[in-house]
Motif scaffolding. Structure first.
Motif, PDB file in Angstrom:
ATOM      1  N   SER A 132      -9.707  -1.339  -7.790  1.00  0.00           N
ATOM      2  CA  SER A 132      -9.879  -0.332  -6.749  1.00  0.00           C
ATOM      3  C   SER A 132      -9.698  -0.903  -5.347  1.00  0.00           C
ATOM      4  CB  SER A 132     -11.270   0.305  -6.861  1.00  0.00           C
ATOM      5  OG  SER A 132     -12.285  -0.674  -6.722  1.00  0.00           O
ATOM      6  N   ARG A 133      -9.599  -2.211  -5.212  1.00  0.00           N
ATOM      7  CA  ARG A 133      -9.325  -2.825  -3.898  1.00  0.00           C
ATOM      8  C   ARG A 133      -8.086  -3.714  -3.960  1.00  0.00           C
ATOM      9  NH1 ARG A 133     -13.152  -7.909  -3.598  1.00  0.00           N
ATOM     10  NH2 ARG A 133     -14.182  -7.858  -5.628  1.00  0.00           N
ATOM     11  N   THR A 134      -7.189  -3.316  -4.844  1.00  0.00           N
ATOM     12  CA  THR A 134      -5.945  -4.060  -5.024  1.00  0.00           C
ATOM     13  C   THR A 134      -4.742  -3.190  -4.669  1.00  0.00           C
ATOM     14  OG1 THR A 134      -6.855  -5.470  -6.777  1.00  0.00           O
ATOM     15  CG2 THR A 134      -4.458  -5.218  -6.706  1.00  0.00           C
ATOM     16  N   ILE A 135      -3.827  -3.752  -3.915  1.00  0.00           N
ATOM     17  CA  ILE A 135      -2.554  -3.096  -3.608  1.00  0.00           C
ATOM     18  C   ILE A 135      -1.533  -3.601  -4.628  1.00  0.00           C
ATOM     19  CG2 ILE A 135      -0.750  -2.748  -1.884  1.00  0.00           C
ATOM     20  CD1 ILE A 135      -2.838  -3.464   0.258  1.00  0.00           C
ATOM     21  N   PHE A 136      -1.096  -2.729  -5.514  1.00  0.00           N
ATOM     22  CA  PHE A 136      -0.123  -3.102  -6.537  1.00  0.00           C
ATOM     23  C   PHE A 136       1.288  -2.827  -6.012  1.00  0.00           C
ATOM     24  CE2 PHE A 136      -4.005  -2.329  -8.893  1.00  0.00           C
ATOM     25  CZ  PHE A 136      -4.019  -3.358  -9.826  1.00  0.00           C
ATOM     26  N   ILE A 137       2.091  -3.867  -5.934  1.00  0.00           N
ATOM     27  CA  ILE A 137       3.467  -3.741  -5.458  1.00  0.00           C
ATOM     28  C   ILE A 137       4.415  -3.900  -6.641  1.00  0.00           C
ATOM     29  CG2 ILE A 137       5.237  -4.715  -3.952  1.00  0.00           C
ATOM     30  CD1 ILE A 137       3.004  -5.664  -2.116  1.00  0.00           C
ATOM     31  N   ASP A 138       5.221  -2.887  -6.865  1.00  0.00           N
ATOM     32  CA  ASP A 138       6.130  -2.894  -8.012  1.00  0.00           C
ATOM     33  C   ASP A 138       7.251  -3.914  -7.805  1.00  0.00           C
ATOM     34  OD1 ASP A 138       7.599  -2.383 -10.241  1.00  0.00           O
ATOM     35  OD2 ASP A 138       7.964  -0.264  -9.823  1.00  0.00           O
ATOM     36  N   THR A 139       7.261  -4.951  -8.646  1.00  0.00           N
ATOM     37  CA  THR A 139       8.318  -5.970  -8.589  1.00  0.00           C
ATOM     38  C   THR A 139       9.099  -5.993  -9.895  1.00  0.00           C
ATOM     39  OG1 THR A 139       6.756  -7.663  -9.365  1.00  0.00           O
ATOM     40  CG2 THR A 139       7.021  -7.409  -6.976  1.00  0.00           C
ATOM     41  N   THR A 140       9.102  -4.880 -10.608  1.00  0.00           N
ATOM     42  CA  THR A 140       9.797  -4.803 -11.891  1.00  0.00           C
ATOM     43  C   THR A 140      11.266  -5.206 -11.727  1.00  0.00           C
ATOM     44  OG1 THR A 140       8.363  -2.976 -12.574  1.00  0.00           O
ATOM     45  CG2 THR A 140      10.419  -3.294 -13.807  1.00  0.00           C
ATOM     46  N   GLY A 141      11.712  -6.117 -12.582  1.00  0.00           N
ATOM     47  CA  GLY A 141      13.096  -6.569 -12.528  1.00  0.00           C
ATOM     48  C   GLY A 141      13.320  -7.797 -11.678  1.00  0.00           C
ATOM     49  N   PHE A 142      12.242  -8.266 -11.010  1.00  0.00           N
ATOM     50  CA  PHE A 142      12.363  -9.447 -10.158  1.00  0.00           C
ATOM     51  C   PHE A 142      11.436 -10.550 -10.665  1.00  0.00           C
ATOM     52  CE2 PHE A 142      13.372  -5.811  -7.457  1.00  0.00           C
ATOM     53  CZ  PHE A 142      14.603  -6.193  -6.925  1.00  0.00           C
ATOM     54  N   ASN A 163       5.549   0.505   1.287  1.00  0.00           N
ATOM     55  CA  ASN A 163       5.095   1.813   0.805  1.00  0.00           C
ATOM     56  C   ASN A 163       3.759   1.709   0.078  1.00  0.00           C
ATOM     57  OD1 ASN A 163       7.417   2.926   1.843  1.00  0.00           O
ATOM     58  ND2 ASN A 163       8.510   2.959  -0.113  1.00  0.00           N
ATOM     59  N   ALA A 164       3.609   0.661  -0.731  1.00  0.00           N
ATOM     60  CA  ALA A 164       2.354   0.490  -1.478  1.00  0.00           C
ATOM     61  C   ALA A 164       1.189   0.239  -0.532  1.00  0.00           C
ATOM     62  CB  ALA A 164       2.494  -0.663  -2.472  1.00  0.00           C
ATOM     63  N   ALA A 165       1.392  -0.599   0.474  1.00  0.00           N
ATOM     64  CA  ALA A 165       0.325  -0.901   1.436  1.00  0.00           C
ATOM     65  C   ALA A 165      -0.033   0.326   2.259  1.00  0.00           C
ATOM     66  CB  ALA A 165       0.763  -2.048   2.343  1.00  0.00           C
ATOM     67  N   GLN A 166       0.969   1.067   2.686  1.00  0.00           N
ATOM     68  CA  GLN A 166       0.718   2.265   3.491  1.00  0.00           C
ATOM     69  C   GLN A 166      -0.081   3.304   2.705  1.00  0.00           C
ATOM     70  OE1 GLN A 166       4.173   4.681   4.762  1.00  0.00           O
ATOM     71  NE2 GLN A 166       3.335   4.556   6.837  1.00  0.00           N
ATOM     72  N   GLN A 167       0.309   3.508   1.454  1.00  0.00           N
ATOM     73  CA  GLN A 167      -0.393   4.479   0.621  1.00  0.00           C
ATOM     74  C   GLN A 167      -1.841   4.056   0.388  1.00  0.00           C
ATOM     75  OE1 GLN A 167       1.416   5.119  -3.197  1.00  0.00           O
ATOM     76  NE2 GLN A 167      -0.048   6.687  -3.812  1.00  0.00           N
ATOM     77  N   PHE A 168      -2.066   2.769   0.155  1.00  0.00           N
ATOM     78  CA  PHE A 168      -3.418   2.271  -0.100  1.00  0.00           C
ATOM     79  C   PHE A 168      -4.295   2.386   1.145  1.00  0.00           C
ATOM     80  CE2 PHE A 168      -6.612  -1.053  -0.013  1.00  0.00           C
ATOM     81  CZ  PHE A 168      -7.196  -0.960  -1.261  1.00  0.00           C
ATOM     82  N   LEU A 169      -3.787   1.936   2.270  1.00  0.00           N
ATOM     83  CA  LEU A 169      -4.599   1.869   3.486  1.00  0.00           C
ATOM     84  C   LEU A 169      -4.903   3.237   4.082  1.00  0.00           C
ATOM     85  CD1 LEU A 169      -2.963  -1.243   5.182  1.00  0.00           C
ATOM     86  CD2 LEU A 169      -5.178  -1.121   4.007  1.00  0.00           C
ATOM     87  N   THR A 170      -4.128   4.249   3.729  1.00  0.00           N
ATOM     88  CA  THR A 170      -4.400   5.593   4.244  1.00  0.00           C
ATOM     89  C   THR A 170      -5.437   6.332   3.405  1.00  0.00           C
ATOM     90  OG1 THR A 170      -2.499   6.442   2.988  1.00  0.00           O
ATOM     91  CG2 THR A 170      -2.135   5.883   5.311  1.00  0.00           C
TER      92      THR A 170
END
Length: 221
Positions: A132-142, A163-170
């Motif tokens: 619940s306090r983790t920003i998950f950033i999709d790195t699929t394929g990398f 995008n992941a950070a913005q969505q989490f922090l808002t």
């Protein structure tokens, strides 16, 4: 003397016998980035009494022990500020993870090592207290060991992170999080020299062994 670099500034004095204020942050980062077979292990200075007389310890990637130690600053009495984590992977449960077969013994060995190094962290991340306090950033394929990313690849990863950070922090609210999550102590560090005592349990005629829970620690804040 070898070590996996997963530590905090105060570990310098208790584990290496040196003053943390005299050590370079860049050296600690380089030590923690010592991915086996990709980068040479890095030598950190240490008092001879703490390094079997060598005057240094040889460090590899701390991910060999824990690749996501978000709990390292947690305190049983409550931290003074929130610790947020950034996980460079899409959020997924074990049941939805991508499975692939091993074609030979080398791939099997690689999978076994990956299981040993990732399983503890995966159970850790699946806990809502941490997720619940983790920003998950999709790195699929990398891959983290792909050192030849194209400009397009880099922009894709940057955009995913933004995008992941913005969505989490808002949406994340520290006061609400505190109200729903009582403080916990961090996980005890892994120590192969002092294995936890085993306890025997019996359920429905089946006997199993389990390790006793590790003792809590309370390092300086």
């Amino acid at each position: 003397m070898n070590c996996g670099c997963r530590g905090t500034p105060w570990d310098y004095r208790s584990k290496l016998g040196v003053d943390p204020d005299t050590q370079l942050v860049a050296d600690a980062v380089r030590s923690s980035a010592g991915i086996p077979f990709f980068f040479r292990p890095f030598r950190l200075p240490a008092a001879k009494d703490y390094s079997a007389g060598h005057g240094h310890v040889l460090c590899t990637d701390g991910g060999m022990l824990s690749n996501y130690p978000i709990d390292i600053f947690d305190r049983p009495t409550g931290a003074r500020w929130p610790t947020l984590g950034v996980k460079l992977s899409a959020r997924q449960q074990v049941t939805t993870a991508a499975w692939k077969s091993d074609a030979n013994a080398l791939q099997l060995a690689t999978s076994l090592v990956s299981t040993m190094t990732d399983a503890r962290d995966q159970l850790h991340v699946d806990d809502p207290f941490y997720s619940s306090r983790t920003i998950f950033i999709d790195t699929t394929g990398f891959s983290s060991t792909n050192f030849h990313l194209t400009t397009t690849d880099k922009l894709t990863l940057f955009t995913n992170g933004h995008n992941a950070a913005q969505q989490f922090l808002t949406t994340w609210d520290y006061r609400q999080w505190l109200a729903a999550n009582p403080p916990r102590a961090p996980r005890a560090p892994f120590d192969a020299t002092t294995p936890a005592p085993a306890t025997i349990t019996q359920t429905s005629g089946a006997v199993g062994a389990s390790a006793a829970p590790p003792a809590e620690r309370d390092d300086p804040p």
